[in-house]
Design an enzyme around this catalytic site. Structure first.
Site, PDB file in Angstrom:
ATOM      1  N   ASP A 171      39.883  36.884  51.252  1.00  0.00           N
ATOM      2  CA  ASP A 171      38.969  35.957  52.217  1.00  0.00           C
ATOM      3  C   ASP A 171      38.074  34.910  52.190  1.00  0.00           C
ATOM      4  O   ASP A 171      37.876  34.098  52.427  1.00  0.00           O
ATOM      5  CB  ASP A 171      38.724  36.812  53.869  1.00  0.00           C
ATOM      6  CG  ASP A 171      37.374  37.679  53.543  1.00  0.00           C
ATOM      7  OD1 ASP A 171      37.316  38.407  51.895  1.00  0.00           O
ATOM      8  OD2 ASP A 171      36.161  37.049  54.142  1.00  0.00           O
ATOM      9  N   TYR A 270      30.339  33.737  43.758  1.00  0.00           N
ATOM     10  CA  TYR A 270      30.525  34.438  43.111  1.00  0.00           C
ATOM     11  C   TYR A 270      30.416  34.951  41.380  1.00  0.00           C
ATOM     12  O   TYR A 270      29.484  36.260  40.844  1.00  0.00           O
ATOM     13  CB  TYR A 270      31.883  36.137  43.201  1.00  0.00           C
ATOM     14  CG  TYR A 270      31.556  36.640  44.709  1.00  0.00           C
ATOM     15  CD1 TYR A 270      31.437  37.809  44.848  1.00  0.00           C
ATOM     16  CD2 TYR A 270      32.404  36.237  45.984  1.00  0.00           C
ATOM     17  CE1 TYR A 270      31.399  39.134  45.614  1.00  0.00           C
ATOM     18  CE2 TYR A 270      32.201  36.590  46.893  1.00  0.00           C
ATOM     19  CZ  TYR A 270      31.586  38.201  46.515  1.00  0.00           C
ATOM     20  OH  TYR A 270      31.774  38.891  48.228  1.00  0.00           O
TER      21      TYR A 270
END
Length: 447
Positions: A171, A270
């Site tokens: 997601d 990330y």
């Protein structure tokens, strides 16, 4: 009239389960459902949420059969889709994943670096077990897997259960595209959602870049979005139940520094763990990590709502939040069930989509989704900077899966050593030995 589906949610004790149930109920017009079954091997934890969901179901959709179980045959018989979001070891093990590396000055994070490797070693076996239950009891069903760490799990399913009805998803791109839609709305004064975008994107899970974003009416909005991210990262006023805590706000803001490395693309958040690991460690509290934040925040919040619903016998005064991942899962199930050919970012085998990358890499790229599954769209060759980073992380993930399959201590040590987050082989060995002891209940025996 559309044919209805029977759904099993594997990981029924997850704090995200009530939101997924709500999202399914909110979309019955486009994705009708005959049955929802929750499955979890932690009966006590699942029951706390399942009892509240049962009350909610009775009030909102009494015609849909709803039950929960820890018996695989009951859970996986006669179903069309399994939506799997398991967390092996719960947040107690996530806490160890995060805190053990930090003891050695290394990033402690759920899906990145040593923590992600430890979590991957715990997740492979149970995900394969779910796939095997499906093969036994409902061989034509689809497994929509969003159990973390998605890249390692995807590589494991590619190696161990090739050709099965398994699609691995995440997601995070959806959440970031939601943030970008909010930023675009703020800058233009016109309301956008992520569904207004058509994107080009490539990478591994939690390790990728957007190269093109157009609105569906043909407007190139990359310049506006890049200008925004250059100044703010992904920080916006958009509401996001899943990623609302302080640690996420810091991560969203850090994207502006990642962006500066390659202003021709928009990066995944990330990447900060790989490109700025020293800064991440310096700003981390080894005594209070993201796991603690979740246990004291979302865990208490969701189970508290469930307790109130059960005590009152009604869900009319309390409700659960719906995360961005829930709507993504419904979109994916619809695309498969009704052959919609919707364009989505999924984790699939490369097979030449990225021309200068290993064909066996499990990459996250745009796909068209229909009744036969995902059809990857061509990306072409990617630049040297991204290619170098991806290759390093790709072989970390491949080594982890090889270590699990072979029970190889040496290959897991190599995986940790190769990770960009770990400074040396000696540090990798110290972390590995401590993680191995902490995970002896969950990992295969290594030698």
């Amino acid at each position: 009239m559309k044919q209805s589906s029977a759904i099993c949610i594997a990981g029924g004790g997850s704090t995200y389960t009530p939101g997924i149930v709500l999202m399914l109920l909110d979309n019955l017009d486009r994705f009708p459902i005959s049955r929802i079954t929750l499955y979890d091997n932690n009966e006590e934890r699942q029951a706390k949420l399942a009892k509240a969901c049962a009350i909610m179901m009775k009030e909102k959709a009494p015609d849909i059969v709803f039950n929960w179980t820890s018996d695989p045959q009951t859970a996986f018989t006669g179903i069309d889709f399994v939506m799997a979001h398991i967390r092996v070891g719960l947040y107690e093990m996530r806490e160890k994943d995060e805190k053990i590396p930090l003891k050695y000055g290394v990033v402690g994070q759920e899906t990145c670096g040593p923590g992600g490797i430890a979590y991957g070693m715990r997740s492979i076996g149970p995900v394969i077990e779910i796939a095997d239950y499906m093969e036994k009891y409902s061989p034509n069903a689809w497994l929509l897997n969003y159990s973390n760490p998605a890249s390692i799990v995807a590589e494991a399913t590619r190696r161990l259960r090739p050709g099965k009805h398994i699609i691995n998803i995440c997601d995070m791109p959806v959440a970031l595209e939601t943030m970008m839609a909010a930023a675009l709305s703020e800058r233009t004064g016109k309301t956008y959602t992520r569904k207004d975008f058509e994107v080009r994107y490539y990478g591994l899970n939690h390790f990728g870049w957007w190269t093109d974003i157009h609105t569906k009416d043909g407007k190139d909005v990359m310049p506006i979005l890049k200008d925004y991210i250059k100044e703010n990262g992904f920080a916006t006023n958009a509401k996001d139940f899943q990623h609302k805590d302080a640690s996420w706000k810091e991560t969203y803001q850090k994207a502006k520094d990642i962006y500066a490395l390659d202003p021709t693309t928009i990066p995944s958040t990330y990447l900060k763990y790989y490109l700025f690991p020293d800064e991440v460690v310096a700003h981390s509290n080894p005594a209070y990590t993201r796991a603690n934040e979740v246990m004291e925040g979302r865990e208490k919040e969701v189970f508290g709502i469930a307790e109130r619903i059960i005590a009152k016998g009604t869900a009319k005064e309390d409700t659960f939040a719906v995360g961005v991942h829930a709507s993504f899962i419904v979109d994916l199930a619809c695309a498969i069930r009704y052959n919609t050919k919707e364009r989505m970012l999924l984790i699939v085998e490369n097979n030449g989509a990225i021309a200068n990358l290993d064909d066996t890499a499990m990459v996250e790229i745009p796909c068209l989704v229909g009744s036969s599954g995902a059809e990857a769209l061509t990306v072409g060759k990617i630049p040297s900077f991204q290619l170098g980073l991806i290759n390093e992380q790709l072989y970390v993930e491949k080594l982890v899966v090889e270590a699990w399959i072979e029970g190889s201590y040496g290959k897991l040590w190599q995986a940790l050593t190769l990770s960009k987050t770990v400074p040396s082989a000696s540090v990798a060995k110290k972390i590995l030995d401590e993680l191995m002891e902490a995970n002896k209940e969950y990992w295969p025996t290594l030698s």
